[in-house]
Scaffold this motif. Structure first.
Motif, PDB file in Angstrom:
ATOM      1  N   MET A   1       1.007  -1.117  -0.083  1.00 45.52           N
ATOM      2  CA  MET A   1       0.074   0.099   0.094  1.00 45.52           C
ATOM      3  C   MET A   1       0.795   1.330   0.168  1.00 45.52           C
ATOM      4  N   ALA A   2       2.093   1.093   0.335  1.00 46.67           N
ATOM      5  CA  ALA A   2       2.962   2.190   0.708  1.00 46.67           C
ATOM      6  C   ALA A   2       3.357   3.069  -0.582  1.00 46.67           C
ATOM      7  N   THR A   3       3.362   2.440  -1.629  1.00 49.45           N
ATOM      8  CA  THR A   3       3.344   3.185  -2.812  1.00 49.45           C
ATOM      9  C   THR A   3       2.311   4.041  -3.109  1.00 49.45           C
ATOM     10  N   LYS A   4       0.803   3.451  -3.209  1.00 51.44           N
ATOM     11  CA  LYS A   4       0.025   4.302  -3.720  1.00 51.44           C
ATOM     12  C   LYS A   4      -0.537   5.531  -2.685  1.00 51.44           C
ATOM     13  N   THR A   5      -0.913   6.474  -3.214  1.00 43.06           N
ATOM     14  CA  THR A   5      -1.711   7.425  -2.285  1.00 43.06           C
ATOM     15  C   THR A   5      -3.069   7.308  -2.103  1.00 43.06           C
ATOM     16  N   ILE A   6      -3.453   7.125  -0.739  1.00 46.43           N
ATOM     17  CA  ILE A   6      -4.652   6.565  -0.490  1.00 46.43           C
ATOM     18  C   ILE A   6      -5.560   8.035  -0.601  1.00 46.43           C
ATOM     19  N   PRO A   7      -6.644   7.927  -1.138  1.00 47.70           N
ATOM     20  CA  PRO A   7      -7.449   9.347  -1.079  1.00 47.70           C
ATOM     21  C   PRO A   7      -8.021   9.401   0.364  1.00 47.70           C
ATOM     22  N   THR A   8      -8.491  10.605   0.890  1.00 44.80           N
ATOM     23  CA  THR A   8      -9.070  10.730   2.076  1.00 44.80           C
ATOM     24  C   THR A   8     -10.469  10.008   2.226  1.00 44.80           C
ATOM     25  N   PRO A   9     -10.861   9.478   3.206  1.00 45.85           N
ATOM     26  CA  PRO A   9     -12.040   8.609   3.397  1.00 45.85           C
ATOM     27  C   PRO A   9     -13.401   9.710   3.206  1.00 45.85           C
ATOM     28  N   PRO A  10     -14.381   9.413   2.569  1.00 43.95           N
ATOM     29  CA  PRO A  10     -15.557  10.276   2.609  1.00 43.95           C
ATOM     30  C   PRO A  10     -15.965  10.835   3.874  1.00 43.95           C
ATOM     31  N   ALA A  11     -16.316  12.012   3.774  1.00 45.40           N
ATOM     32  CA  ALA A  11     -16.661  12.950   4.955  1.00 45.40           C
ATOM     33  C   ALA A  11     -17.900  12.246   5.457  1.00 45.40           C
ATOM     34  N   SER A  12     -18.922  11.474   4.722  1.00 42.33           N
ATOM     35  CA  SER A  12     -19.972  11.201   5.254  1.00 42.33           C
ATOM     36  C   SER A  12     -19.630   9.852   6.202  1.00 42.33           C
ATOM     37  N   VAL A  13     -18.294   9.134   5.908  1.00 47.15           N
ATOM     38  CA  VAL A  13     -18.077   8.192   6.978  1.00 47.15           C
ATOM     39  C   VAL A  13     -17.531   8.493   8.133  1.00 47.15           C
ATOM     40  N   LEU A  14     -16.502   9.665   7.801  1.00 42.44           N
ATOM     41  CA  LEU A  14     -16.022  10.179   9.059  1.00 42.44           C
ATOM     42  C   LEU A  14     -16.603  10.832  10.055  1.00 42.44           C
ATOM     43  N   ASP A  15     -17.860  11.340   9.464  1.00 42.46           N
ATOM     44  CA  ASP A  15     -18.872  12.217  10.485  1.00 42.46           C
ATOM     45  C   ASP A  15     -19.806  11.408  10.874  1.00 42.46           C
ATOM     46  N   GLU A  16     -19.931  10.192  10.460  1.00 37.12           N
ATOM     47  CA  GLU A  16     -21.376   9.521  10.891  1.00 37.12           C
ATOM     48  C   GLU A  16     -21.535   9.462  12.405  1.00 37.12           C
ATOM     49  N   ASN A  17     -22.490   9.899  13.043  1.00 31.28           N
ATOM     50  CA  ASN A  17     -22.071   9.656  14.456  1.00 31.28           C
ATOM     51  C   ASN A  17     -23.474   9.608  15.412  1.00 31.28           C
ATOM     52  N   GLY A  18     -24.535   9.295  14.552  1.00 30.77           N
ATOM     53  CA  GLY A  18     -25.837   9.262  15.212  1.00 30.77           C
ATOM     54  C   GLY A  18     -26.084   8.133  15.963  1.00 30.77           C
ATOM     55  N   LYS A  19     -27.131   8.200  16.826  1.00 26.67           N
ATOM     56  CA  LYS A  19     -27.465   7.029  17.465  1.00 26.67           C
ATOM     57  C   LYS A  19     -27.563   5.688  16.741  1.00 26.67           C
ATOM     58  N   ASN A  20     -27.869   5.582  15.401  1.00 27.29           N
ATOM     59  CA  ASN A  20     -28.061   4.729  14.811  1.00 27.29           C
ATOM     60  C   ASN A  20     -27.009   4.892  13.448  1.00 27.29           C
ATOM     61  N   PHE A  21     -26.257   3.696  13.204  1.00 26.54           N
ATOM     62  CA  PHE A  21     -25.486   3.663  12.066  1.00 26.54           C
ATOM     63  C   PHE A  21     -26.610   3.551  10.952  1.00 26.54           C
ATOM     64  N   ARG A  22     -26.125   4.478   9.930  1.00 27.32           N
ATOM     65  CA  ARG A  22     -26.961   4.320   8.552  1.00 27.32           C
ATOM     66  C   ARG A  22     -26.404   3.726   7.595  1.00 27.32           C
ATOM     67  N   PRO A  23     -26.556   2.293   7.313  1.00 26.21           N
ATOM     68  CA  PRO A  23     -25.930   1.729   6.387  1.00 26.21           C
ATOM     69  C   PRO A  23     -26.052   2.067   4.970  1.00 26.21           C
ATOM     70  N   SER A  24     -27.417   2.476   4.605  1.00 29.00           N
ATOM     71  CA  SER A  24     -27.556   2.912   3.174  1.00 29.00           C
ATOM     72  C   SER A  24     -26.816   4.117   2.666  1.00 29.00           C
ATOM     73  N   VAL A  25     -26.494   4.823   4.008  1.00 29.46           N
ATOM     74  CA  VAL A  25     -25.747   6.173   3.393  1.00 29.46           C
ATOM     75  C   VAL A  25     -24.203   5.903   3.442  1.00 29.46           C
ATOM     76  N   VAL A  26     -23.695   5.005   4.764  1.00 27.31           N
ATOM     77  CA  VAL A  26     -22.282   4.917   4.651  1.00 27.31           C
ATOM     78  C   VAL A  26     -21.704   3.637   3.885  1.00 27.31           C
ATOM     79  N   GLU A  27     -22.434   2.628   3.735  1.00 26.70           N
ATOM     80  CA  GLU A  27     -21.773   1.392   3.090  1.00 26.70           C
ATOM     81  C   GLU A  27     -21.322   1.609   1.592  1.00 26.70           C
TER      82      GLU A  27
END
Length: 895
Positions: A1-27
């Motif tokens: 993995m080291a050679t490849k630049t990893i894009p930043t994870p999507p904000a929708s994933v990093l910011d998901e923090n509600g009481k219920n995980f929303r699979p249809s949005v995050v997955e």
RNA sequence: GGGCGACUAGCUCAGUUGGUCAGAGCGUCUCCUUUACACGGAGAAGGUCCUCGGUUCGAGCCCGAGGUCGCCCACCA
């Protein structure tokens, strides 16, 4: 993995923090990021001495949607294995693709086309164009569904069995098999489908019970026979085939008939003179013991005919119409002909009896049409020789089949293997690279990669016609493990990834696919295609085997969209043992969903805690176990975590996937969440203990996420990305997908045991609170070593016993401790009720004590049992003695 | 006809080499409006591990016989 630049994870994933995980949005977003990041593609360059994990996706039919069986195989087991091996640092290749699905796909597309146009109006080329159009429509669908399941497939190596280069490989395979003498063409009886207008193999022939009329028909003697000679009467369910009879067979040892063997009878309706022959295939107990022999239209009869050199008469054609050879029945459809035959026989007085019979009839697996066995010239693959090394590969253990008992089934089939009819009379599929000289009849199979032949090498005629048939779908899928990697070219992929590691699929295609891959792999590569085969069972939904006709097909895509892939994947595998059929119920999905939700909320709690107690300079994957400031609860959960790592790893490594998830769930829910998380709230209030508690939470969460990731990829990686933003890992892994699988650290068994004793005490207190009505504020006096604080914590947190100083008297074992607390508290409240309980328990305790004594007194036990077992039994005896004495004493005090 | 598998709490099922193996989930019952989660928490009840023999110091686990159910293979007309 080291050679490849990893894009930043999507904000929708990093910011998901509600009481219920929303699979249809995050997955979907998370999956797309994994794919973009190249996590699923093994490193381009092989590391020296690298370990690889290679698994081919059991290619789904291109025209189908995923069903629960796919979800179980792909999302349940395969991706679990792929992710686990990847986390173990192996170069992991999980290769996707789809199958052109010959007959089924053609049926599906024909049905679609029939809505607008008539297939029969299309030329072969036009029809194939249409097929390709539909392929391009269907393919993205199935691929999208595989992504929805979360499968970590290397999409850069995607293959389709009808890709032009795959077609070339199939052609090369055919020519080589032909040159090596494994293929031949012969007039043999085959299964013919009147609906699909094609032959099919034995494996595609199903049998169903059906009730038909069994007709008894008299075959008159050809010559006058002496007085008292019995009539020859045969029983048949297919009177229309009488016209194609070429013998009557009896069992050679049948006392009633054997003296007539060699005599002639007349076949009714056609007045053909045929012989009575003796053959062991005849069951003397059936009907009259005489069998009409119709080599042209019955499998058994064909074989009898082969043994006796009988002529073959084809009275039914490929449309189901009676041929001119059928004489008086010619021109009628087979069903009408049957009625007509009965009618005529009755008129002639040859029909002696009719009765209903329930028997098995063959039907075509794909369309359920009743089999019409016909004799046709066909391509066959001779299997006996190919099977030998494939049997040996499993017998020697080079290939391991899980579960083990499936190996017996494999051997059984392989040792009795029959030749394989490989041609199909349809258009969609791999063309057979064979041409026939129209002048001299020569079969021309050109050299591999040679252009299509135009001239007969024997008679030089230029009137050559290519075989119009295509190959059985399984002919090409049998090559999947090596053609996908570039065979016959000696590619880097082939060298690096063949033989593969694992083949995971349903036990129902052991013969169709697995056995054939082993045979073809050995034939083409000189080596097995994989080292292990994991066979999963059938999934039933709501108690019944899933089938469209019953309308109980639960779509995995529907479940994913509603509840998330994590939930489905967990529900399918949790608690199921290898190879066993399983039941997917609403209850299981519910429980899986609740567990995923639990995990999510554990994560939220830990993340919030870390906001309040930041741990700069700490690493999430670093155990704080050595920290002397840790409280007893922290020491306990850290030790239990290492136990879980150890246990879970062992279970996955030995293919106990169902138990892996049960164990994980137990640990996460009962120990980490229910016990430690509650205790951590106490620890966090104490400034001296807070940092240790925060680190413990972060570390245990980190371990749990890794342990759960193979089955529950989405929620775990979402949490890991968020956790590692707060507290990085020491190796800076960009995602759980490529993070390291944990290695179990040291445990503190002594502490675990002490803590378990405390938990028992607390349970006793809680019980009493309910049973005896102990209220908050009740004083309970007890001390246990230095751990009094933990008892109070637990009791406070959950039982609201604000001032519970728990102490205990003489005993040492946890059980005694519990009793002591219980009895003393109870004594202040309801002595009467407690006395009855104690009496019952004393009786039980005495019983156990007697058993211990008897065991230890038994001759042989002390000598023969291992020392550890004896020692264990002795300490048990001591405990029981102590308990009886104690209960006795307490009881006396209550009186 | 041959082969294979299953039979463990009310239900769905785990139990890897015979000695904490009698378990999980759901359901049931009793409590708890706790600030990660009510998709929550604390407890409880519930099983002669199909039957009968055998091996063993010891069997849910090994062997034999039988019973019930299911599956696969096979040429029952």
């Amino acid at each position: 993995m080291a050679t490849k630049t990893i894009p930043t994870p999507p904000a929708s994933v990093l910011d998901e923090n509600g009481k219920n995980f929303r699979p249809s949005v995050v997955e979907p977003e998370l999956y797309a990021w994994w794919e973009r990041s190249g996590f699923f593609t093994p490193p381009a360059e092989a590391k020296p001495g690298e370990k690889t994990f290679v698994m081919m996706l059991p290619l789904p039919n291109v025209t189908g949607d995923l069903h629960m069986g796919h979800a179980l195989g792909f999302g349940g087991y395969e991706d679990l294995m792929a992710r686990w091996h990847r986390m173990n640092g192996e170069s992991t290749l999980y290769l996707p693709g789809s199958d052109h699905a010959g007959i089924i796909a053609q049926l599906v597309v024909e049905r679609e086309l029939a809505k607008e146009t008539d297939r029969r109006g299309l030329t072969r080329e036009q029809f194939l164009d249409e097929m390709w159009k539909w392929m391009r429509f269907y393919q993205p669908r199935i691929y999208k569904q595989l992504r929805q399941l979360g499968c970590s497939l290397d999409w850069s190596r995607l293959r389709f069995t009808m890709d032009p280069d795959m077609q070339r490989r199939v052609r090369i395979h055919f020519t080589r098999l032909y040159k090596h003498g494994h293929l031949y063409r012969a007039d043999r009886i085959v299964h013919w489908c009147l609906t699909c207008q094609t032959t099919y193999s034995d494996l595609e022939a199903l049998h169903v019970e059906r009730t038909d009329q069994l007709s008894y028909v008299r075959y008159p003697w050809a010559e006058p026979m002496p007085e008292g000679t019995p009539d020859v009467i045969v029983a048949t369910t297919r009177p229309e085939t009488i016209v194609a009879d070429t013998a009557v067979a009896v069992h050679p040892d049948d006392e009633r008939w054997k003296r007539f063997i060699g005599k002639d009878v007349l076949v009714p309706l056609v007045e053909r003179r045929v012989k009575i022959i003796g053959d062991e295939a005849v069951d003397p107990a059936f009907g009259t013991g005489a069998l009409k022999v119709t080599p042209g239209h019955d499998q058994t009869d064909f074989e009898i005919g082969q043994r006796h050199g009988l002529p073959i008469i084809s009275a039914i054609d490929t449309k189901g119409t009676m041929t001119p050879a059928a004489g008086i029945l010619a021109g009628a459809h087979r069903d009408a002909a049957r009625a007509k035959a009965i009618e005529l026989l009755r008129e002639k007085g040859l029909l002696t009896k009719q009765e209903p019979i329930t028997h098995a009839v063959g039907i075509h697996d794909r369309c359920k049409t009743v089999d019409e066995p016909l004799v046709l010239k066909q391509w066959w693959m001779a299997m006996k020789k190919l099977a030998q090394p494939a049997i040996e590969a499993v017998r020697s253990g080079k290939i391991e089949i899980i579960p083990k008992y499936q190996e017996k089934i494999y051997f059984e089939w392989m040792e009795n293997i029959r030749d394989w009819a490989i041609a199909r009379q349809i258009w969609w599929g791999h063309s057979i690279p064979a041409w026939y000289c129209q002048d001299c009849g020569e079969i021309v199979v050109p050299d591999e990669d040679a252009p299509d032949p135009t001239r007969c090498p024997k008679c030089k005629s230029d009137d050559l016609k290519q075989d119009p048939d295509v190959l059985d779908t399984w002919f090409s899928s049998a090559l999947w493990p090596h053609t996908t990697l570039g065979w016959p070219e000696k590619t880097k992929d082939l060298a690096r990834f063949y033989p593969g590691t694992m083949l995971e699929t349903g036990y129902d295609i052991l013969f169709f696919w697995v056995a054939r891959m082993i045979m073809m792999g050995i034939e083409n590569m000189g080596d097995i295609p994989f080292r292990a085969v994991y066979l999963h069972g059938l999934v039933r939904v709501g108690g019944e085997k899933m089938s469209k006709s019953k309308g109980n097909v639960e779509s995995p895509v529907g479940v994913i969209e509603e509840r998330g892939a994590d939930t489905l994947r967990f529900a399918l595998v949790n608690g199921v043992s290898a190879g066993a059929d399983s039941q997917l119920s609403e209850g299981k999905l519910q429980n899986a969903g609740e567990f995923v939700n639990k995990l999510w909320n554990i994560g939220r709690y830990v993340l919030r805690t870390l906001e309040a107690h930041p741990q700069a300079g700490w690493h999430a994957d670093q155990s704080p176990a050595g920290d002397p400031a840790l409280g007893p609860a922290e020491r306990w959960i850290l030790s239990r975590t290492e136990a879980a790592v150890d246990e879970v790893t062992r279970l996955i490594d030995t293919y106990h996937f169902g138990e892996y998830l049960t164990t994980l769930q137990q640990f996460v829910w009962s120990e980490f969440a229910d016990v430690y998380l509650e205790l951590s709230k106490q620890s966090l209030r104490d400034p001296k203990r807070a940092p240790g508690a925060a680190r413990t939470l972060a570390y245990v969460l980190d371990r749990v996420l890794r342990l759960a990731h193979p089955s529950i990829p989405f929620v775990t990686d979402t949490l890991a990305l968020q956790l590692w933003r707060a507290i990085p890992t020491s190796d800076g892994a960009p995602s759980l997908v490529v993070a390291k699988w944990p290695v179990a650290g040291a445990r503190d068994l002594e502490h675990e045991e002490r803590f378990a004793a405390l938990a028992d005490v607390v349970r006793a207190i809680r019980n009493l609170r309910q049973a005896a009505g102990v209220r908050p504020g009740t004083r309970v006096k007890a001390t246990l070593g230095g751990e009094t604080a933990s008892i109070r914590d637990l009791a406070d947190a959950i039982a609201h016993l604000t001032q519970s100083d728990v102490s205990f008297g003489s005993g040492t074992g946890p059980a005694t401790v519990v009793r002591a607390v219980e009895v003393r508290v109870a004594a202040e409240h309801d002595a009467g009720e407690q006395r009855a309980r104690l009496e019952k328990e004393l009786a039980e305790a005495r019983d156990l004590l007697t058993r211990s004594r008897e065991l230890l007194a038994r001759p042989g036990f002390v000598d023969k049992a291992p020392a550890s077992v004896v020692a264990n039994e002795k300490s048990k005896l001591a405990e029981r003695e102590e308990r009886v004495r104690f209960l006795d004493e307490e009881l006396r005090r209550l009186r």
